[in-house]
Write an enzyme that holds these catalytic residues in place. Sequence first.
Site, PDB file in Angstrom:
ATOM      1  N   ASP A 396       0.847  -1.200   0.000  1.00  0.00           N
ATOM      2  CA  ASP A 396       0.000   0.000   0.000  1.00  0.00           C
ATOM      3  C   ASP A 396       0.881   1.249   0.000  1.00  0.00           C
ATOM      4  O   ASP A 396       1.657   1.470   0.937  1.00  0.00           O
ATOM      5  CB  ASP A 396      -0.903  -0.009   1.231  1.00  0.00           C
ATOM      6  CG  ASP A 396      -2.012   1.026   1.155  1.00  0.00           C
ATOM      7  OD1 ASP A 396      -1.779   2.102   0.576  1.00  0.00           O
ATOM      8  OD2 ASP A 396      -3.103   0.758   1.680  1.00  0.00           O
ATOM      9  N   HIS A 426      -3.579   0.561  -2.690  1.00  0.00           N
ATOM     10  CA  HIS A 426      -4.518   1.200  -1.765  1.00  0.00           C
ATOM     11  C   HIS A 426      -5.916   1.136  -2.361  1.00  0.00           C
ATOM     12  O   HIS A 426      -6.207   1.774  -3.372  1.00  0.00           O
ATOM     13  CB  HIS A 426      -4.114   2.655  -1.518  1.00  0.00           C
ATOM     14  CG  HIS A 426      -4.959   3.337  -0.485  1.00  0.00           C
ATOM     15  ND1 HIS A 426      -4.818   3.108   0.869  1.00  0.00           N
ATOM     16  CD2 HIS A 426      -5.988   4.230  -0.603  1.00  0.00           C
ATOM     17  CE1 HIS A 426      -5.693   3.836   1.539  1.00  0.00           C
ATOM     18  NE2 HIS A 426      -6.417   4.518   0.664  1.00  0.00           N
TER      19      HIS A 426
END
Length: 538
Positions: A396, A426
Amino acid sequence: MWDALLCLVPTVLLFLTAALLHWSPVRALLERVATRVTWILWKAVYWVLELPTPTHGEWTNALRSDLTGLRLVCKPTALAHHLHLHCPTLLHPSVAAWPQGDPHLQTLASLLWPAEGPSGRGKVHFTRDHFLLSDGGIVALDWAVGLKDEPVVGARWEQHHGSCRTPGCRNSNLPILLVIPNCLGVVTAHLKQLCFLALHCGFCPVVFHRRGLGGCPLTTPRYQEFGDPKDLAQAVTYVHRRHPTAGLLAVSEGSGSGLLLSYLGEYGSSSYLTAAACISPVLHGQLWFETPLPSLYHWGALYYRKLQISRYASALRSVMDMGRLLRCRTLRDVEELMFCGSSSKPTTGAPGEAQSWAEVTKAKAKDWESYWERNEPLRDADEVAVPVLCLCSADDPLVPPLSAPLMSLFRHSPYFLLALTTRGGHCGFARSGRKVGSGGGGSHGTSTSSWSHQAVLEYFQVVGDFLKGEERGRGRRWASGQDVGGPAQGARLRSGTLLARRRRAVQAVHRKRHQSYQPSQDELPEEDLFTWNRSYTR
């Protein structure tokens, strides 16, 4: 004659090239070369846009040794064992590989890519419901009522049951899925696809918009703080009272998890929710604001935030230093100026403006540290009383890596479960070769689906079935005289509302331990017991 032979040379070359391309060794070599060249060009894009190259660390190395590419971190409980047996999508993710699985590509696609496919197929129809809060503020609830080129859910309901003037879910038996966008209020393509799939899976999605965000008007001279659950609590109560027999679930995206987790912790067993899920959550709000984001995301988010604030610049000028606010160069500075300290008191203006200034100044935190004492998402984690699933990715680019105390929370709390994947970006988790809507009701779109969507919806269905089974088991134990509660508890089970029965069931679930189930995270080193001291109570 030579002229005729020369004319045949291009045709012969094309024939030989086609023959070579059909030869497996040559085709494999060209694919490797093309992949390598594409990777070099993509690295150049990384450098130009100042995007950090994903560094996976020890967690990704552990995940790579797992054939499934996922690590489920949770405390061994009856619910965890049930999920292990009945959630194949959650435990066996099929997240796309590079280049489609690149973290930045997935993140940008989830933010910018249109949710609907060609000809608008896959578009969700929403109807807005404005809700007046106790302090005069307004939040918005967008009810997903149907899909394009299909009859609207409300219209089909009215054909059989008569007209209904209030927006929302007409079928009281459908579970209501409360969807919370990120802290900027952006309804991303990822979120729209979740609503699309939820409609096909038998849920009634409703998107919660904070005051002043998502097209919701700002009627008070202040915005909602990062982890202030008062507005959300009133909205949840409103939805529950309108649909008292419907199950109520919640899912958040990105930084919107700060609001959902704050609500679950602050209201504890008084929450009307049955279960919750967080996709790419921000679990440590202060650290997230203090950690610099990659430039591409930072400047985009900062510009969007200032654009939202400038829309109400005239109204907010009496309670905020708008000139200084619009000159901020970081999201932290914007957040601190909006919610910490006090602005200069207006020397001129109507009495109402001075009164608004006094109310807003009183509500503001004294400094940055005290602001996060009352806004950290997990400040009351010990009070959470419903199962919470967190889907995180090791690559992420917008969320800092999980710390040891956070990992200890998932290993020791019976209510928190963590699904950590190697890839996903993300709020990405793209799945190659699958189409949105193909898992029920036919194929209604052409965009690539997300593993997180199907995993979350399957999780909600399995948790609901598990709690119903526990409730039936408690009823049978009371009927046979094995329940220590006796007739009084049996009367409560018969006459209580669905919410009360579900709450008692979920509390009983996590007191029960399943001895045979040992999740895979036991191989990891043990950390100290995770505890969050209650630092602030409204």
